[in-house]
Scaffold this motif. Sequence first.
Motif, PDB file in Angstrom:
ATOM      1  N   LEU A  15       0.788  -1.131   0.034  1.00  0.00           N
ATOM      2  CA  LEU A  15       0.026   0.060  -0.125  1.00  0.00           C
ATOM      3  C   LEU A  15       0.990   1.287  -0.123  1.00  0.00           C
ATOM      4  O   LEU A  15       0.660   2.110  -0.812  1.00  0.00           O
ATOM      5  CB  LEU A  15      -0.895  -0.187   1.122  1.00  0.00           C
ATOM      6  N   VAL A  16       1.837   1.137   0.849  1.00  0.00           N
ATOM      7  CA  VAL A  16       2.773   2.500   0.950  1.00  0.00           C
ATOM      8  C   VAL A  16       3.497   2.732  -0.368  1.00  0.00           C
ATOM      9  O   VAL A  16       3.562   3.768  -1.082  1.00  0.00           O
ATOM     10  CB  VAL A  16       3.667   2.516   2.031  1.00  0.00           C
ATOM     11  N   TYR A  17       4.114   1.495  -1.067  1.00  0.00           N
ATOM     12  CA  TYR A  17       4.777   1.839  -2.148  1.00  0.00           C
ATOM     13  C   TYR A  17       3.774   2.325  -3.393  1.00  0.00           C
ATOM     14  O   TYR A  17       4.108   3.100  -4.064  1.00  0.00           O
ATOM     15  CB  TYR A  17       5.333   0.315  -2.600  1.00  0.00           C
ATOM     16  N   ALA A  18       2.668   1.963  -3.415  1.00  0.00           N
ATOM     17  CA  ALA A  18       1.542   2.377  -4.270  1.00  0.00           C
ATOM     18  C   ALA A  18       1.273   3.693  -4.134  1.00  0.00           C
ATOM     19  O   ALA A  18       1.215   4.700  -5.174  1.00  0.00           O
ATOM     20  CB  ALA A  18       0.395   1.464  -4.168  1.00  0.00           C
ATOM     21  N   ALA A  19       1.242   4.335  -2.836  1.00  0.00           N
ATOM     22  CA  ALA A  19       1.165   5.589  -2.484  1.00  0.00           C
ATOM     23  C   ALA A  19       2.083   6.478  -2.970  1.00  0.00           C
ATOM     24  O   ALA A  19       1.936   7.578  -3.724  1.00  0.00           O
ATOM     25  CB  ALA A  19       0.623   5.814  -1.052  1.00  0.00           C
ATOM     26  N   VAL A  20       3.227   6.145  -2.701  1.00  0.00           N
ATOM     27  CA  VAL A  20       4.361   6.721  -3.173  1.00  0.00           C
ATOM     28  C   VAL A  20       4.670   6.784  -4.538  1.00  0.00           C
ATOM     29  O   VAL A  20       4.781   7.997  -5.291  1.00  0.00           O
ATOM     30  CB  VAL A  20       5.797   6.424  -2.282  1.00  0.00           C
ATOM     31  N   GLY A  21       4.331   5.674  -5.082  1.00  0.00           N
ATOM     32  CA  GLY A  21       4.609   5.801  -6.810  1.00  0.00           C
ATOM     33  C   GLY A  21       3.580   6.589  -7.282  1.00  0.00           C
ATOM     34  O   GLY A  21       3.953   7.121  -8.258  1.00  0.00           O
ATOM     35  N   ALA A  22       2.272   6.556  -6.715  1.00  0.00           N
ATOM     36  CA  ALA A  22       1.130   7.347  -7.412  1.00  0.00           C
ATOM     37  C   ALA A  22       1.536   8.844  -7.310  1.00  0.00           C
ATOM     38  O   ALA A  22       1.296   9.641  -8.074  1.00  0.00           O
ATOM     39  CB  ALA A  22      -0.185   6.915  -6.789  1.00  0.00           C
ATOM     40  N   THR A  23       2.105   9.230  -6.175  1.00  0.00           N
ATOM     41  CA  THR A  23       2.561  10.574  -5.966  1.00  0.00           C
ATOM     42  C   THR A  23       3.705  10.881  -6.911  1.00  0.00           C
ATOM     43  O   THR A  23       3.567  11.960  -7.487  1.00  0.00           O
ATOM     44  CB  THR A  23       3.183  10.686  -4.821  1.00  0.00           C
ATOM     45  N   GLY A  24       4.729  10.024  -7.450  1.00  0.00           N
ATOM     46  CA  GLY A  24       5.650  10.565  -8.242  1.00  0.00           C
ATOM     47  C   GLY A  24       4.864  10.485  -9.602  1.00  0.00           C
ATOM     48  O   GLY A  24       5.317  11.189 -10.446  1.00  0.00           O
ATOM     49  N   ALA A  25       4.057   9.593 -10.046  1.00  0.00           N
ATOM     50  CA  ALA A  25       3.510   9.697 -11.160  1.00  0.00           C
ATOM     51  C   ALA A  25       2.603  10.813 -11.422  1.00  0.00           C
ATOM     52  O   ALA A  25       2.615  11.453 -12.621  1.00  0.00           O
ATOM     53  CB  ALA A  25       2.609   8.406 -11.560  1.00  0.00           C
ATOM     54  N   ALA A  26       2.038  11.366 -10.348  1.00  0.00           N
ATOM     55  CA  ALA A  26       1.269  12.593 -10.426  1.00  0.00           C
ATOM     56  C   ALA A  26       1.874  13.740 -10.625  1.00  0.00           C
ATOM     57  O   ALA A  26       1.655  14.624 -11.290  1.00  0.00           O
ATOM     58  CB  ALA A  26       0.224  12.936  -9.033  1.00  0.00           C
TER      59      ALA A  26
END
Length: 467
Positions: free
Chosen positions: A395-406
């Motif tokens: 879950l944390v990897y997904a949140a941080v990765g989504a922040t970079g993608a955004a």
Amino acid sequence: MTGRDAAALRGGATGWSGGAEGPGGGAFAPGRGVEALSRGAEALSRGVDAPGRGVEALSRGAEALSRGVDAPGRGVEALSRGAEAPSRGVDASSRGARPPRRGTGDPVKALLHRHRELCERAVDPLEIAAGLEAHGVTDRTAARFRHRDVFALAEEMYARVPRDSDEWHALDAPGDGSTGRPAGTAPEVHAAWPVFALLPGAVCALTVAGLALTTGGVRLAVGLGGALALAATARVALRHGPLRTPRPAASATRAWTGWLLAYALFGEGLLRAAAPGGTALPPAPSALAALGLAAAVAPGTACARLFAVRARRRLGRSRGLADFAASVRPLLLGVFALYAIAVGLVLAGADAALGLLGAAGPGGVTPCLGVGALAALLWLGRLLAAHGSTRAPALVYAAVGATGAAALALAWAARLPGCGLLATPVETAALAWGAPAAACGAGAALLLARAVRVLGRASAHACGGAA
């Protein structure tokens, strides 16, 4: 003891017969009592297993005597001594027949042996808890084993189940109350794990040096060969070292991990290319991020091994879950601080070495903070996965990765007409902090809090760490 009991009974019978001639008309009463007492003495004289019948006969004799006259005081007194002696003998024999107590300093040992089959086939602490409850173990029983309830007792039993017959034998042997595993040991890993841990950093350093010294097609070949060699050595170090996981990671977790690594290598270049007057595409990978993350594998595996060894040692010495949690949580924080210091030193050395080679991109404290935060995030997630907790890292990897993608999406969307304001948060947050240090730092803090909670449980360190 039987001889003394019979002698006391004979003395009682003699005293009564002497007192039978006394006043009060009690001469007729002791006949049945003396007869019963003689039968009791005869039964007692046969051996240790017979006192039950002798005591029963004595009780009948005493009842018959109580209906007589109180003249034979000496006989009644002797009879009472004779009746007390076999009862003491019975109590002593019953105490002697009890099995020796096993490990009074560690009461869980006996319970492990009593429910050995249940513990060996259990795949989860809840399965042991259900089995204990089926055998009548309640929370009150668990309190006698120094646990608040059946589930806490089952969790410690699951954590301390020996893995083979030799360890069961070691657990059976008297000792200081430690578990069947030798104190201070950790889940077995490949003997060459220190060498495996050093390989990614060495391969990356050689690749960066080769890229700095070559041009053209040779440079491209060196880059591709180094990337493949780095991926292979990192895979070996993680699969055969202290950070190995009990089961393969989910595909989503692997995808987000790959995205985080790709963003660390190319994200800053893509952001700068999206800015007005930015650099050309494709951007060059960040040598600092590559070298720093590859070199961080060695201190990461060493710190994971240190934590595993010390945690299992404290698990063997603890006398309850609260005691273990209170000792292992400061250990985790200390090991994490040690890893952060080691990564900081590695990044400082990598930045200095890249400056000497002339291969450094934008250096300084800010990029090092971003790479260090990402290294801490990946290490904590891998440590949790190695101990059976995979949901929180995913879950944390997904949140941080989504922040970079955004951030990338906003940066490139700002190039559209009338959307220039979208670049403001990217320029202030992403470019100012390098590879998303703020998001990685926040994610690392969340995983650290989760690790303090999860790795403080005894079951997280059972069976090779696979909870």
